[in-house]
Design a protein around this motif. Structure first.
Motif, PDB file in Angstrom:
ATOM      1  N   UNK A   1       0.859  -1.178   0.000  1.00 42.51           N
ATOM      2  CA  UNK A   1       0.000   0.000   0.000  1.00 42.51           C
ATOM      3  C   UNK A   1       0.895   1.228   0.000  1.00 42.51           C
ATOM      4  N   UNK A   2       0.665   2.111  -0.953  1.00 46.83           N
ATOM      5  CA  UNK A   2       1.460   3.319  -1.129  1.00 46.83           C
ATOM      6  C   UNK A   2       0.525   4.521  -1.074  1.00 46.83           C
ATOM      7  N   UNK A   3       0.977   5.618  -0.499  1.00 48.76           N
ATOM      8  CA  UNK A   3       0.182   6.851  -0.454  1.00 48.76           C
ATOM      9  C   UNK A   3       0.862   7.904  -1.311  1.00 48.76           C
ATOM     10  N   UNK A   4       0.171   8.361  -2.339  1.00 48.95           N
ATOM     11  CA  UNK A   4       0.746   9.303  -3.291  1.00 48.95           C
ATOM     12  C   UNK A   4       0.626  10.739  -2.791  1.00 48.95           C
ATOM     13  N   UNK A   5       1.737  11.490  -2.907  1.00 44.14           N
ATOM     14  CA  UNK A   5       1.752  12.898  -2.508  1.00 44.14           C
ATOM     15  C   UNK A   5       2.258  13.751  -3.663  1.00 44.14           C
ATOM     16  N   UNK A   6       1.777  14.993  -3.709  1.00 43.41           N
ATOM     17  CA  UNK A   6       2.248  15.922  -4.738  1.00 43.41           C
ATOM     18  C   UNK A   6       3.533  16.604  -4.263  1.00 43.41           C
ATOM     19  N   UNK A   7       4.058  17.551  -5.066  1.00 47.04           N
ATOM     20  CA  UNK A   7       5.323  18.218  -4.737  1.00 47.04           C
ATOM     21  C   UNK A   7       5.255  19.020  -3.437  1.00 47.04           C
ATOM     22  N   UNK A   8       4.066  19.445  -3.071  1.00 47.88           N
ATOM     23  CA  UNK A   8       3.896  20.217  -1.834  1.00 47.88           C
ATOM     24  C   UNK A   8       3.720  19.321  -0.607  1.00 47.88           C
ATOM     25  N   UNK A   9       3.698  18.002  -0.821  1.00 45.04           N
ATOM     26  CA  UNK A   9       3.534  17.072   0.287  1.00 45.04           C
ATOM     27  C   UNK A   9       2.089  16.761   0.624  1.00 45.04           C
ATOM     28  N   UNK A  10       1.173  17.247  -0.204  1.00 44.73           N
ATOM     29  CA  UNK A  10      -0.250  16.971   0.001  1.00 44.73           C
ATOM     30  C   UNK A  10      -0.617  15.654  -0.672  1.00 44.73           C
ATOM     31  N   UNK A  11      -1.573  14.941  -0.099  1.00 44.56           N
ATOM     32  CA  UNK A  11      -2.011  13.694  -0.700  1.00 44.56           C
ATOM     33  C   UNK A  11      -2.761  13.969  -1.998  1.00 44.56           C
ATOM     34  N   UNK A  12      -2.496  13.145  -3.022  1.00 48.15           N
ATOM     35  CA  UNK A  12      -3.196  13.246  -4.304  1.00 48.15           C
ATOM     36  C   UNK A  12      -4.653  12.864  -4.115  1.00 48.15           C
ATOM     37  N   UNK A  13      -5.512  13.541  -4.819  1.00 47.09           N
ATOM     38  CA  UNK A  13      -6.893  13.090  -4.952  1.00 47.09           C
ATOM     39  C   UNK A  13      -6.909  12.214  -6.192  1.00 47.09           C
ATOM     40  N   UNK A  14      -7.008  10.914  -6.025  1.00 44.49           N
ATOM     41  CA  UNK A  14      -6.867   9.968  -7.135  1.00 44.49           C
ATOM     42  C   UNK A  14      -8.179   9.669  -7.847  1.00 44.49           C
ATOM     43  N   UNK A  15      -9.211  10.411  -7.515  1.00 45.11           N
ATOM     44  CA  UNK A  15     -10.500  10.213  -8.171  1.00 45.11           C
ATOM     45  C   UNK A  15     -10.341  10.441  -9.682  1.00 45.11           C
ATOM     46  N   UNK A  16     -10.705   9.447 -10.488  1.00 48.76           N
ATOM     47  CA  UNK A  16     -10.609   9.557 -11.934  1.00 48.76           C
ATOM     48  C   UNK A  16      -9.266   9.138 -12.522  1.00 48.76           C
ATOM     49  N   UNK A  17      -8.328   8.737 -11.690  1.00 53.81           N
ATOM     50  CA  UNK A  17      -7.010   8.285 -12.158  1.00 53.81           C
ATOM     51  C   UNK A  17      -6.993   6.755 -12.232  1.00 53.81           C
ATOM     52  N   UNK A  18      -6.090   6.215 -13.044  1.00 60.29           N
ATOM     53  CA  UNK A  18      -5.790   4.785 -13.064  1.00 60.29           C
ATOM     54  C   UNK A  18      -4.302   4.633 -12.763  1.00 60.29           C
ATOM     55  N   UNK A  19      -3.871   3.409 -12.561  1.00 61.28           N
ATOM     56  CA  UNK A  19      -2.470   3.185 -12.245  1.00 61.28           C
ATOM     57  C   UNK A  19      -1.861   2.089 -13.086  1.00 61.28           C
TER      58      UNK A  19
END
Length: 108
Positions: free
Chosen positions: A18-36
């Motif tokens: 389990x991985x938690x994605x963060x943006x450059x500012x250290x905020x968690x990504x909102x992954x709604x609508x994304x695939x991996x």
């Protein structure tokens, strides 16, 4: 923001990461609508050695990578590299990557 993390996969055993994605500012990504997607290679410049499958994205920021025991049994024994990317339309972000060790199975 690329987060580096080494992982070990035991050949012939179920794998779940389990991985938690963060943006450059250290905020968690909102992954709604994304695939991996996730790949294993001997080195970054080599061809794809194994398609690790499509990670399940959970909201708001979880990336769950699961490989069955049958899937890990098919993996070559390797000290290689992996990465996990998230994709939305033509936008691709590599959010995790690093070394991967596939530990050999002696009992099969």
């Amino acid at each position: 923001m690329l987060q580096s993390s080494g992982i070990t996969i035991l050949q012939g055993s179920n794998y779940s990461g389990v991985f938690s994605a963060k943006d450059d500012a250290g905020n968690y990504w909102d992954l709604h609508g994304w695939t991996g997607r996730a790949y294993l290679r001997y080195q970054y410049s080599s061809g794809i050695l194994f398609d690790l499958g499509t990670p399940l994205l959970t909201y708001p920021s979880g990336i769950n990578l699961t490989i069955t025991a049958t899937g890990t049994a098919a993996l070559p024994i390797v000290l290689g590299v992996y990465d996990i990317e998230i994709v939305s339309g033509s936008t691709v972000n590599r959010v995790f990557g690093g070394r991967v060790t596939v530990s050999p199975e002696a009992t099969y």
